[in-house]
Design an enzyme around this catalytic site. Structure first.
Site, PDB file in Angstrom:
ATOM      1  N   LYS A  22     -22.379  72.721 -31.359  1.00 54.42           N
ATOM      2  CA  LYS A  22     -21.680  73.668 -30.471  1.00 54.42           C
ATOM      3  C   LYS A  22     -20.176  73.665 -30.734  1.00 54.42           C
ATOM      4  CE  LYS A  22     -24.223  76.130 -27.737  1.00 54.42           C
ATOM      5  NZ  LYS A  22     -25.304  75.613 -26.941  1.00 54.42           N
ATOM      6  N   LYS A  41     -32.314  77.590 -34.008  1.00 50.42           N
ATOM      7  CA  LYS A  41     -33.420  77.755 -33.063  1.00 50.42           C
ATOM      8  C   LYS A  41     -33.253  79.069 -32.302  1.00 50.42           C
ATOM      9  CE  LYS A  41     -31.307  75.800 -29.013  1.00 50.42           C
ATOM     10  NZ  LYS A  41     -31.622  75.938 -27.646  1.00 50.42           N
ATOM     11  N   LYS A  83     -30.494  81.667 -26.320  1.00 53.71           N
ATOM     12  CA  LYS A  83     -29.823  82.772 -25.640  1.00 53.71           C
ATOM     13  C   LYS A  83     -28.533  83.141 -26.354  1.00 53.71           C
ATOM     14  CE  LYS A  83     -31.855  81.063 -21.456  1.00 53.71           C
ATOM     15  NZ  LYS A  83     -31.792  79.700 -20.919  1.00 53.71           N
TER      16      LYS A  83
HETATM   17  P1  ADP Z   1     -31.118  77.868 -24.177  1.00 55.99           P
HETATM   18  O1  ADP Z   1     -31.071  76.886 -25.323  1.00 55.99           O
HETATM   19  O2  ADP Z   1     -31.814  79.119 -24.529  1.00 55.99           O
HETATM   20  O3  ADP Z   1     -29.815  78.048 -23.467  1.00 55.99           O
HETATM   21  P2  ADP Z   1     -31.841  75.883 -22.210  1.00 55.99           P
HETATM   22  O4  ADP Z   1     -30.737  75.054 -22.792  1.00 55.99           O
HETATM   23  O5  ADP Z   1     -31.776  76.282 -20.800  1.00 55.99           O
HETATM   24  O6  ADP Z   1     -32.068  77.186 -23.101  1.00 55.99           O
HETATM   25  O7  ADP Z   1     -33.192  75.106 -22.468  1.00 55.99           O
HETATM   26  C1  ADP Z   1     -34.261  75.110 -21.549  1.00 55.99           C
HETATM   27  C2  ADP Z   1     -35.481  74.485 -22.197  1.00 55.99           C
HETATM   28  O8  ADP Z   1     -35.960  75.319 -23.256  1.00 55.99           O
HETATM   29  C3  ADP Z   1     -35.199  73.116 -22.822  1.00 55.99           C
HETATM   30  O9  ADP Z   1     -36.309  72.282 -22.567  1.00 55.99           O
HETATM   31  C4  ADP Z   1     -35.085  73.416 -24.281  1.00 55.99           C
HETATM   32  O10 ADP Z   1     -35.433  72.307 -25.090  1.00 55.99           O
HETATM   33  C5  ADP Z   1     -36.077  74.550 -24.441  1.00 55.99           C
HETATM   34  N1  ADP Z   1     -35.728  75.407 -25.580  1.00 55.99           N
HETATM   35  C6  ADP Z   1     -34.648  76.218 -25.683  1.00 55.99           C
HETATM   36  N2  ADP Z   1     -34.657  76.870 -26.861  1.00 55.99           N
HETATM   37  C7  ADP Z   1     -35.780  76.435 -27.526  1.00 55.99           C
HETATM   38  C8  ADP Z   1     -36.358  76.733 -28.799  1.00 55.99           C
HETATM   39  N3  ADP Z   1     -35.827  77.626 -29.617  1.00 55.99           N
HETATM   40  N4  ADP Z   1     -37.505  76.107 -29.151  1.00 55.99           N
HETATM   41  C9  ADP Z   1     -38.084  75.220 -28.301  1.00 55.99           C
HETATM   42  N5  ADP Z   1     -37.603  74.887 -27.096  1.00 55.99           N
HETATM   43  C10 ADP Z   1     -36.453  75.492 -26.701  1.00 55.99           C
END
Ligand code: ADP
Length: 348
Positions: A119, A202, A205
Site C-alpha cells: 500500500k 488481487k 475495491k
Molecule cells: P478489500 O480488500 O476489497 O478492501 P476488505 O479489506 O474489506 O476488502 O476484506 C474483507 C475480506 O475479504 C477479507 O477477509 C479479505 O481477506 C477478503 N478479500 C478481499 N479481497 C480478496 C480477494 N481478492 N481474494 C480473496 N479474499 C479477498
C-alpha cells in the site's frame, strides 16, 4: 449468536469501502455462510467502519456502503437471527484494546507486513503519503479478533498474515500479564486469493471497476467485464496454445475447482482447451461466469433486491440489534484485559 458457552466463536469483518466483490465473497463471506449454519459455532460478522477510514474520505459514500455491506451479508445467506451482524464503531472498547495491543506490538513488525509494503509503495507511486491508520491497522484488527475471544477467523489469503499477528499479540499478552486470551485460528482450510480480472494483483475495491466483479452487478455487467478480461497474451488466434497458469480466468477456474463448484472434469476441459488450443477464450470465460451464476451469483442478486426493497430501516434495525449483542460480548473481555495490565476500570 448461540448462547452455548461451549460453542466456538467465529469473527470476521468487511470494510465499507465500496461494493462487496467476488474476492470478498469467495475469500471470506462464503465461509461466513457455512459457519452461520453450524450449530457448534457462534458467529459475529461486522462492518469494519473504522478500518474503512484508512482509505475512505467520503462520508456520504461511507454511510451508503455500511448498509450495502450488510445487505450483501444478508443476500449471501447470513441469517441475522443466528449470527450477530454489527458495526465496528458501535463497540468503542475495541479501541481501548487496540491501544493496549499497540503497546505490545513493535513498529518493526508492522513495517514488515506485506500489506503495508504494498500500500505504501502504491501511494508513493501516486505521490501520496500513507496515513498512520494504514500502518497500524493490523493492531486494530487484532483487537477486533481478541475482543470477542474469537476461535476462528475466516479471511482471504491477503489477511492471513494479520491473523498470525493477532496470534502473536495474544501470546505476548498472555506471557506478560498471565494467561487470558484464546489463540485464534484462521479458518481450517487453504485461504483463497481471487485475482483481479485485468490486473496482476488481487481483486479488490481499489483495483478499479473493470477488474472487479461486484455481487450487486447484473449478469450483463459481469459478463461485459469478464468478456474483455485479458488472458494469456500468447493466445492471439484460436490455434495459438496458451498456458492457464498465466491467465486470471484460468486462476479463477482453479479456485472454483478447489472449492468444489466445478463438476468433475471441468478444470481438465479448461486446461486442455487452452494448452491444446481446441477452445477459444470466449467459451472458457462463459463457463466461468455461468458456473458462478448458477452456484451463487443469481441467488445473491435476487435476495439482495428483496432485502434492499425493505428500505434502510430494515437494515438499521439488524445492525442496532447486532451492535448490542456484540458489545455485550466484547465489553467484559476488554475490561478484563484492562485490569490485567493494571488499569483501574471501576472507581467506586
Ligand atoms: P478489500 O480488500 O476489497 O478492501 P476488505 O479489506 O474489506 O476488502 O476484506 C474483507 C475480506 O475479504 C477479507 O477477509 C479479505 O481477506 C477478503 N478479500 C478481499 N479481497 C480478496 C480477494 N481478492 N481474494 C480473496 N479474499 C479477498
Amino acid at each position: 449468536m448461540s448462547t452455548d458457552t461451549q460453542a466456538k466463536v467465529a469473527l470476521s469483518l468487511i470494510r465499507a469501502t465500496g461494493r462487496t466483490h467476488l474476492g470478498n465473497y469467495l475469500g471470506a463471506v462464503r465461509s461466513f455462510v457455512t459457519l452461520d449454519a453450524r450449530e457448534d459455532v457462534s458467529c459475529i460478522f461486522g462492518v469494519a467502519t473504522l478500518h474503512s477510514l484508512t482509505t475512505q474520505g467520503d462520508p456520504e459514500a461511507l454511510r451508503r456502503d455500511i448498509r450495502g455491506v450488510v445487505l450483501d451479508f444478508l443476500a449471501a445467506g447470513i441469517d441475522p437471527e443466528r449470527s450477530v451482524i454489527f458495526d465496528q464503531t458501535a463497540v468503542p472498547e475495541t479501541l481501548q484494546l487496540s491501544w493496549i495491543l499497540s503497546c505490545l506490538a513493535t513498529a518493526g513488525r508492522l513495517e514488515r507486513m506485506h500489506h503495508w509494503k504494498e500500500k505504501k509503495d502504491k501511494l508513493a507511486d501516486l505521490g501520496q503519503a500513507a496515513n498512520v491508520g494504514l500502518f497500524s491497522y493490523p493492531v486494530l484488527m487484532a483487537a477486533d479478533i481478541l475482543g470477542p475471544g474469537a476461535d476462528i477467523v475466516p479471511v482471504g489469503e491477503d489477511q492471513v498474515q494479520h491473523v498470525e499477528f493477532a496470534r502473536e499479540l495474544a501470546r505476548r499478552f498472555n506471557h506478560q500479564f498471565g494467561e487470558y486470551f484464546k489463540i485464534p485460528e484462521v479458518l481450517e482450510r487453504e485461504a483463497i486469493r481471487v485475482p483481479g480480472l485485468s490486473s496482476s494483483g488481487k481483486m479488490g475495491k481499489s483495483e478499479g471497476e473493470k477488474a472487479t466483479l461486484y455481487l450487486s452487478d447484473s449478469y450483463d455487467q459481469q459478463w461485459n467485464k469478464v468478456k474483455v478480461a485479458p488472458t494469456d497474451p500468447a493466445r492471439v488466434r484460436l490455434k495459438d496454445p496458451g498456458d492457464p497458469q498465466k491467465c486470471n480466468i484460468g486462476g479463477m477456474h482453479r479456485i472454483l475447482d478447489q472449492i468444489g463448484l466445478h463438476e468433475a472434469g471441468a478444470l481438465q476441459w479448461v486446461n486442455e482447451g487452452c494448452t491444446q488450443a481446441t477452445m477459444g477464450c470466449f467459451p472458457c470465460k462463459k463457463k466461468l461466469l455461468d458456473v458462478m451464476e448458477e452456484a451463487f451469483l443469481r441467488d445473491i442478486r435476487e435476495r439482495r433486491e428483496k432485502f434492499a426493497a425493505k428500505g434502510d430501516g430494515f437494515v438499521d434495525e439488524i445492525i442496532a440489534a447486532g451492535n448490542q449483542k456484540a458489545r455485550a460480548r466484547i465489553q467484559p473481555i476488554v475490561e478484563g484485559a484492562m485490569q490485567k495490565v493494571g488499569l483501574i476500570t471501576r472507581w467506586s
